[in-house]
Design a protein around this motif. Structure first.
Motif, short mmCIF file in Angstrom:
data_model
loop_
_atom_site.label_atom_id
_atom_site.label_comp_id
_atom_site.label_asym_id
_atom_site.label_seq_id
_atom_site.Cartn_x
_atom_site.Cartn_y
_atom_site.Cartn_z
N ALA A 33 0.83 -1.22 0.00
CA ALA A 33 0.00 0.00 0.00
C ALA A 33 0.86 1.26 0.00
N LEU A 34 1.98 1.22 0.69
CA LEU A 34 2.84 2.40 0.79
C LEU A 34 3.64 2.66 -0.49
N THR A 35 3.83 1.63 -1.33
CA THR A 35 4.72 1.82 -2.48
C THR A 35 4.07 1.58 -3.84
N SER A 36 2.81 1.24 -3.90
CA SER A 36 2.19 0.93 -5.19
C SER A 36 2.24 2.11 -6.16
N VAL A 37 1.94 3.28 -5.69
CA VAL A 37 1.97 4.46 -6.57
C VAL A 37 3.40 4.72 -7.04
N PHE A 62 13.12 -12.25 -1.09
CA PHE A 62 12.46 -12.05 0.20
C PHE A 62 11.58 -13.21 0.62
N ASN A 63 11.08 -14.01 -0.33
CA ASN A 63 10.42 -15.25 0.09
C ASN A 63 11.44 -16.22 0.67
N CYS A 77 9.70 -8.11 8.98
CA CYS A 77 10.51 -7.24 8.12
C CYS A 77 10.64 -7.79 6.71
N THR A 78 10.85 -9.10 6.57
CA THR A 78 10.99 -9.65 5.23
C THR A 78 9.68 -9.58 4.46
N ARG A 79 8.56 -9.80 5.12
CA ARG A 79 7.26 -9.68 4.44
C ARG A 79 6.98 -8.22 4.07
N PHE A 80 7.33 -7.27 4.94
CA PHE A 80 7.14 -5.86 4.62
C PHE A 80 8.00 -5.47 3.42
N LEU A 81 9.26 -5.88 3.41
CA LEU A 81 10.14 -5.56 2.29
C LEU A 81 9.67 -6.24 1.01
N SER A 84 6.93 -4.09 -0.19
CA SER A 84 7.44 -2.78 -0.64
C SER A 84 8.15 -2.87 -1.98
N LEU A 85 8.85 -3.94 -2.22
CA LEU A 85 9.64 -4.07 -3.45
C LEU A 85 8.95 -4.87 -4.54
#
Length: 187
Positions: A33-37, A62-63, A77-81, A84-85
């Protein structure tokens, strides 16, 4: 994921495992949600192909790191990254619009959504099926093997290997310019 949360020993009661699994699962969507745009702007400016290569690389990396998580915060953290990426959904929907004729664009977009939904069903089911193989399939994987013993990240190694194996053909296709999955022109 519930098995992994249980193995982290963070939940005081069995009923709390879902609570902590919810945080791990939602950290992916928060990152997205924070990085889609941002990923949409990058895809428009530099092309969809680099975004898809980076997103697919992020999925593999990251998986794998998520499967090697040794504690709850590393998993978060790995799921958030990963979220994000992972800017894949927007560029892939844009490809669907571009490669289907106008009268078939709804079919193209629904195909992307259907494939995404099937992945959300098959992925966790396959991961749960392949997690802790020495415990579930002692005839094939012994407790003394790489896949056995007490909680180690190795118990989830088979899941990670299958995930990497499934993502690599797409990654190789985009990196080396093949056209077997999508008809992409380099931007």
């Amino acid at each position: 994921m519930a098995t992994m949360i249980r193995d982290f020993h963070i939940a005081e009661k069995e009923e709390d495992i879902g609570f902590y699994a919810g945080y791990v699962g939602s950290s992916f969507m928060l990152g997205r949600a924070l990085t889609s745009v941002f990923w949409g702007v990058v895809a428009d400016r530099y092309g969809r192909k680099p975004v898809i290569i980076l997103g697919t690389s992020a999925v593999v990396i990251f998986n794998t790191l998520f499967g090697l998580s040794v504690n709850f915060w590393m998993a978060i953290c790995t799921r958030f990254l990963l979220g994000s990426l992972n800017g894949l959904l927007g560029p892939i929907k844009a490809f669907a619009v571009e490669i289907f004729r106008n009268e078939y664009q709804a079919l193209g977009l629904s195909t992307v959504s259907t494939a995404w939904g099937i992945g959300l069903i098959i992925g966790p089911a396959l991961g749960g099926f392949l997690a802790q193989p020495a415990e579930k399939y002692p005839a094939i994987f012994s407790q003394d093997s790489l896949f056995g013993s007490a909680f180690t990240p190795q118990e989830y190694k088979l899941c990670m290997q299958i995930s990497i194996l499934l993502a690599m053909p797409l990654y190789i296709n985009f990196c080396f310019g093949g056209d077997c999955f999508f008809f992409l022109a380099s931007d």
